[in-house]
Scaffold this active site. Structure first.
Site, mmCIF file in Angstrom:
data_model
loop_
_atom_site.group_PDB
_atom_site.id
_atom_site.type_symbol
_atom_site.label_atom_id
_atom_site.label_comp_id
_atom_site.label_asym_id
_atom_site.label_seq_id
_atom_site.Cartn_x
_atom_site.Cartn_y
_atom_site.Cartn_z
ATOM 1 N N HIS A 1 0.071 3.480 -13.569
ATOM 2 C CA HIS A 1 -0.871 4.395 -12.913
ATOM 3 C C HIS A 1 -1.722 3.654 -11.876
ATOM 4 O O HIS A 1 -1.802 4.069 -10.727
ATOM 5 C CB HIS A 1 -1.775 5.060 -13.958
ATOM 6 C CG HIS A 1 -2.958 5.774 -13.382
ATOM 7 N ND1 HIS A 1 -2.848 6.972 -12.725
ATOM 8 C CD2 HIS A 1 -4.270 5.448 -13.329
ATOM 9 C CE1 HIS A 1 -4.044 7.361 -12.307
ATOM 10 N NE2 HIS A 1 -4.930 6.450 -12.661
ATOM 11 N N SER B 1 2.657 -3.492 4.281
ATOM 12 C CA SER B 1 1.307 -3.264 4.799
ATOM 13 C C SER B 1 0.935 -4.272 5.875
ATOM 14 O O SER B 1 0.258 -3.947 6.844
ATOM 15 C CB SER B 1 0.280 -3.352 3.673
ATOM 16 O OG SER B 1 0.466 -2.322 2.763
ATOM 17 N N HIS C 1 -11.009 -7.081 -3.895
ATOM 18 C CA HIS C 1 -12.159 -6.322 -3.420
ATOM 19 C C HIS C 1 -12.018 -5.824 -1.997
ATOM 20 O O HIS C 1 -12.304 -4.657 -1.736
ATOM 21 C CB HIS C 1 -13.498 -7.007 -3.645
ATOM 22 C CG HIS C 1 -14.569 -5.958 -3.623
ATOM 23 N ND1 HIS C 1 -14.837 -5.159 -4.698
ATOM 24 C CD2 HIS C 1 -15.299 -5.470 -2.603
ATOM 25 C CE1 HIS C 1 -15.713 -4.238 -4.354
ATOM 26 N NE2 HIS C 1 -16.011 -4.398 -3.083
ATOM 27 N N GLU D 1 -9.413 -4.934 -0.815
ATOM 28 C CA GLU D 1 -8.501 -3.805 -1.033
ATOM 29 C C GLU D 1 -9.266 -2.497 -1.241
ATOM 30 O O GLU D 1 -8.846 -1.441 -0.771
ATOM 31 C CB GLU D 1 -7.603 -4.103 -2.244
ATOM 32 C CG GLU D 1 -6.607 -3.013 -2.572
ATOM 33 C CD GLU D 1 -5.336 -3.084 -1.748
ATOM 34 O OE1 GLU D 1 -5.350 -3.751 -0.698
ATOM 35 O OE2 GLU D 1 -4.338 -2.459 -2.149
ATOM 36 N N SER E 1 -15.764 10.755 9.502
ATOM 37 C CA SER E 1 -16.494 10.621 10.763
ATOM 38 C C SER E 1 -15.858 11.451 11.879
ATOM 39 O O SER E 1 -16.478 11.674 12.913
ATOM 40 C CB SER E 1 -16.549 9.155 11.204
ATOM 41 O OG SER E 1 -17.166 8.376 10.211
ATOM 42 N N HIS F 1 -17.826 -10.323 -8.118
ATOM 43 C CA HIS F 1 -18.543 -9.340 -8.941
ATOM 44 C C HIS F 1 -17.596 -8.621 -9.905
ATOM 45 O O HIS F 1 -18.050 -7.871 -10.755
ATOM 46 C CB HIS F 1 -19.384 -8.362 -8.097
ATOM 47 C CG HIS F 1 -18.616 -7.376 -7.283
ATOM 48 N ND1 HIS F 1 -19.076 -6.902 -6.083
ATOM 49 C CD2 HIS F 1 -17.429 -6.771 -7.485
ATOM 50 C CE1 HIS F 1 -18.201 -6.043 -5.593
ATOM 51 N NE2 HIS F 1 -17.191 -5.954 -6.413
ATOM 52 N N THR G 1 -23.004 0.842 3.874
ATOM 53 C CA THR G 1 -22.418 2.045 3.268
ATOM 54 C C THR G 1 -23.446 3.168 3.249
ATOM 55 O O THR G 1 -23.137 4.320 3.592
ATOM 56 C CB THR G 1 -21.936 1.733 1.842
ATOM 57 O OG1 THR G 1 -21.188 0.514 1.877
ATOM 58 C CG2 THR G 1 -21.051 2.819 1.310
ATOM 59 N N LYS H 1 -23.894 4.725 6.661
ATOM 60 C CA LYS H 1 -22.870 5.717 7.004
ATOM 61 C C LYS H 1 -23.198 7.065 6.390
ATOM 62 O O LYS H 1 -23.104 8.099 7.053
ATOM 63 C CB LYS H 1 -21.509 5.259 6.466
ATOM 64 C CG LYS H 1 -20.914 4.171 7.306
ATOM 65 C CD LYS H 1 -19.491 3.928 6.865
ATOM 66 C CE LYS H 1 -18.844 3.026 7.877
ATOM 67 N NZ LYS H 1 -17.463 3.342 8.117
#
Lengths: 273, 567
Positions: free
Chosen positions: B86, B180, B263, B265, B278, B312, B338, B341
């Protein structure tokens, strides 16, 4: 009664705050968490209500014309600084709370002190109880006594599996290791989790206030198929009961060892081994 | 395409011709051999959506298993396989590549280019993705991997995971990684070199900005995970001991390498979603985006900080306290751009004239949900608090708020916004709104209680649990919610299937939008544009519309869906 309280049976457990009550570090984390929660709730309400209001208020109506605004530098700087300030506040309260989470306090006068060692986190007076926690697929082993750090499997120290027995009012330092894959030691009411990584030794501590409580926890890092079954219990007893239990456990282990030795002798003598 | 007289065409629209001579080949051969960015984009989106459904079914199986305590429906072995497949599916085969799908289709159109910089490389990207996915899913017939999507050694080493499923996982990372990476280089080259005349960096559509940063992050992060999984492969088969503690290797090394990729990612998955939002919000607010420069700058700052926050994920690992402090502060910092935004999006809605389309529903729903995911992220960044929350259902709730409520809702906003351009037909708006509400309710029901589960001490990745721990009710609510969420998704799937043949004809510019993809037919011809207009602002399509209105004196129509275009 306290034991049943600690296990908190029932449909709903902690909805908004982490578990605590089994050790001052867990309590400090819960206090820090609550402070963050208040700030977070405020930010959440301000942002979500503004969003809801603007979606409600500015729906297209006949004759309504959208204001052609491209930006507002003052406003931009304003909310950037505001966001920054909130984070400064969070940083400050975290570092204020941090010592009470990572530094173990002294044992209470009525607590129990069995050892003093300098290689691990220590209360100010250096007097504490050391228990080694060894994770392996899929059970926790506890070896009691500071000498456990040399090798928890060969030193002749009392040990137990799955259920740890610990004295109340005593600063207990846990030495956490793993013999196979990564596990994570976690008793929610007694503080945060610490990974048991093979090749590394990690430490944590607790100081349980109530004799008679039993705290539940389980391995928090995926360690294989029986990960879900790798549970742990910490049974808090009074210091005198603890000493009695240690003696009883030592005697039981010795008796079992003697039985094995005898059996081996018999088997060797009869040529079955 | 027929050449229509300029004066009678309902909307400003480029006169576009098919440039290739009609081919005699079969349709499927056309698809397999295509290098057209639009066809590749559609193949990306369809393929990844199939993987999304597969990943969703796996999630439902896990939720059914957890619905009641001591459930024996799914064994521990199969549960671990499900959680691994998953997670891996949703990340490597759905969210990352579907953003590449959107990027493929719309980046060339939005910057006024006729294709990607390297069309054949583009096809390679897609086919690698498909075959990577097939290799991975073939393990279902043998032994799927079961060490989780981050595959921590020693558990993922040969001693503890001897099955070839783990190797298939490694190959999946390699193959989709190359896919990718090639795609990212292609995006970068396209955006840097092939913009329409006049489209300076300050006039680049924000979605294209986000794909540019997505590409940069992929180029930075993917080689690291490629190295890590190669080391794991050699550990498993060729006698190295990079991560083997019994031979002076270090399991923590893997964690650093993996999360150095892992991260960024997260931002690779969410930034293109931010880009979609946006675009959608200003169009349906009938307002310019508030603080264009701030949003573009925030995107870049997030990308920079994204490579400084990896540990983290390792707050409970053996890491010195000073390092924990550093990663707490860097993770805090990423909250600022963030937040900026989110404030800018709300400011764009503010005093707008909101046309409440299904796409805007998803966009606003995304903001509402993402705020919660962002706030719980701050809790997790505080490392002493994270010691309680890490590896529990609180974290599961957090990243589903960010990726399911976040990325997936932006993807749905993008589907409802761009479907007319891709197919020439509108999706049913009413069904879209019904789908949104069912998804919104189901999503929050599934994941909000998971915060409480984590706080009550339930670790993630356990296949069952005992009654009496206070987890049963939350789990049941969550399981019921997951089926409501699925029903909501199903409504959109049916909507797409139905509208593809029977939807109302959209016309070239159904939303009166701002960017150049609406300046061509729906769907666009192979060469996109015959003539590429000069770009004079962030909203070239709006400029063109106004210019035509000025010169003809006729209010420009949308070509089929006036009800969305009341101004």
């Amino acid at each position: 009664m306290l034991a049943s309280l600690a296990l908190a049976p029932g449909a709903f457990a902690n909805f908004l705050t982490p578990k605590s009550g089994g050790s001052p570090n867990a309590d400090s984390i819960a206090e820090l968490y609550k402070l963050v929660l208040y700030i977070a709730a405020f930010v959440f309400l301000v942002v979500e209500l503004t969003l809801l209001y603007s979606v409600y208020k500015f729906r297209a109506k006949k004759g309504a014309v959208a204001a052609q605004i491209h930006g507002n530098t003052r406003l931009e700087i304003g909310w950037t600084v505001a966001a920054g300030l909130i984070l400064v506040v969070l940083t400050v309260i975290t570092f204020i709370k941090l010592p009470s989470i990572i530094n173990p306090p002294n044992s209470d006068p009525k607590g129990l002190v069995l050892s003093a060692s300098t290689t691990e986190p220590s209360p100010p007076n250096g007097r504490k109880l050391t228990i080694c926690v060894t994770g392996r697929q899929y059970i926790w082993r506890y070896t009691y006594g500071a000498a456990c750090q040399q090798n928890p499997f060969t030193t002749k120290l009392p040990y137990s599996y799955q259920q740890m027995v610990a004295p109340a009012n005593t600063t207990v330092v846990l030495v956490i290791q793993s013999t196979d894959v990564i596990h994570s030691w976690w008793i929610p009411s007694m503080g945060g989790k610490v990974d048991a990584v093979p090749g590394y030794t990690t430490y944590t501590w607790f100081k349980a206030p109530y004799a008679g409580a039993i705290y539940h926890g389980q391995c928090a890092q995926l360690c294989g198929r029986n990960h879900a079954a790798m549970t742990a219990l910490v049974k808090v007893v009074s210091p005198t009961d603890y000493q009695a239990w240690i003696q009883q456990q030592t005697a039981a282990i010795n008796a079992a060892n003697q039985q094995v030795i005898q059996l081996r002798r018999v088997l060797t003598a009869t040529g079955n081994l | 395409m027929s050449t229509t007289d300029y004066a009678v065409r309902p909307v400003p629209q480029i006169i576009a011709h098919e440039v290739h001579k009609p081919r005699e080949t079969k349709k499927w051969v056309d698809w397999v051999t295509t290098t057209d960015h639009k066809k590749i984009g559609i193949m990306y989106m369809v393929t990844t959506f199939v993987f999304f459904i597969l990943g969703g079914v796996e999630a439902l199986l896990m939720r059914v298993q957890l619905g009641v305590p001591n459930n024996t429906l799914i064994s521990a072995e199969h549960y671990n396989q499900l959680l691994t497949i998953h997670g891996t599916t949703m990340i490597f085969l759905f969210v990352v590549p579907i953003m590449a799908g959107f990027g493929n289709y719309f980046v060339p159109l939005m910057i006024g280019a006729r294709d990607m910089a390297f069309p054949r490389l583009n096809a390679l990207s897609y086919w690698l993705l498909l075959f990577g996915g097939i290799v991975f899913y073939f393990t279902l017939f043998f032994r799927p991997p079961e060490a989780g999507w981050w595959s921590y050694p020693p558990l993922s080493e040969a001693l503890y995971s001897p099955s070839a499923g783990q190797d298939a996982w490694i190959f999946l990372i390699h193959i989709t990684g190359i896919s990718s990476l090639v795609g990212a280089i292609n995006f970068y080259a396209t955006i840097v070199n092939m913009r329409a005349p006049g489209m300076s960096w300050g006039r680049l559509p924000l979605f294209v900005w986000s794909i540019l940063i997505y590409a940069v992050l992929l180029i930075v992060a993917l080689p690291v995970v490629a190295a890590a999984v190669t080391m794991l492969l050699t550990d498993r088969h060729f006698g190295t001991h990079f991560f083997d503690p019994t031979n002076h290797g270090s399991p923590v090394l893997w964690q650093h390498l993996f999360w150095f990729f892992g991260h960024p990612e997260v931002y690779i998955m969410i930034l293109p979603g931010f880009g979609i939002i946006s675009e959608v919000i200003p169009v349906f607010s009938r307002k310019p985006i508030f603080g264009y420069k701030a949003i573009a700058a925030a995107t870049s700052v997030i990308a920079f900080l994204a490579v400084l926050v990896w540990a983290h994920h390792m707050f409970a690992s053996p890491v010195p306290v000073v390092v924990l402090g550093f990663f707490m502060l860097s993770s805090f910092l990423i909250g600022v751009p963030t937040g900026v935004k989110i404030f800018n999006w709300i400011a764009t809605l503010w005093r707008g004239s909101l046309v409440m389309t299904a796409s805007l529903y998803y966009a606003v729903g995304f903001i509402a949900i993402f705020v919660i995911g962002g706030i719980t992220g701050i809790f997790l960044a505080i490392f002493p608090v994270d010691w309680q929350l890490n590896d529990t259902y609180f974290v599961v709730a957090h990243f589903h708020y960010v990726l399911m409520g976040g990325a997936v809702f932006t993807i749905f906003a993008g589907i409802y916004y761009w479907f007319p351009k891709m197919t020439g037909r509108l999706l049913n708006e009413r069904a879209g709104k019904v789908s949104f509400w069912i998804m919104f309710i189901g999503f929050n029901m599934t994941f909000f209680v998971q915060h409480a589960l984590g706080l009550s001490g339930m670790p993630r990745r356990i296949y069952t649990y005992q009654p009496g721990l206070g987890w049963s009710t939350y789990n049941l609510i969550s399981t019921i919610g997951s089926f409501i969420l699925s029903a909501g998704i199903l409504v959109t799937v049916i909507n797409i299937a139905h509208s593809f043949k029977h939807g109302r004809i959209a016309g070239p510019d159904p939303w009166k939008a701002n960017t150049l993809e609406w300046f061509t037919t729906s769907p666009p011809p192979v060469n996109n544009f015959d003539a590429i207009p000069r770009v004079r602002s962030v909203e070239p399509m709006r400029d063109i519309r106004r210019q035509v209105e000025r010169s003809t004196g006729v209010t420009q129509k949308t070509g089929g869906s006036e009800r969305f275009a009341r101004v």
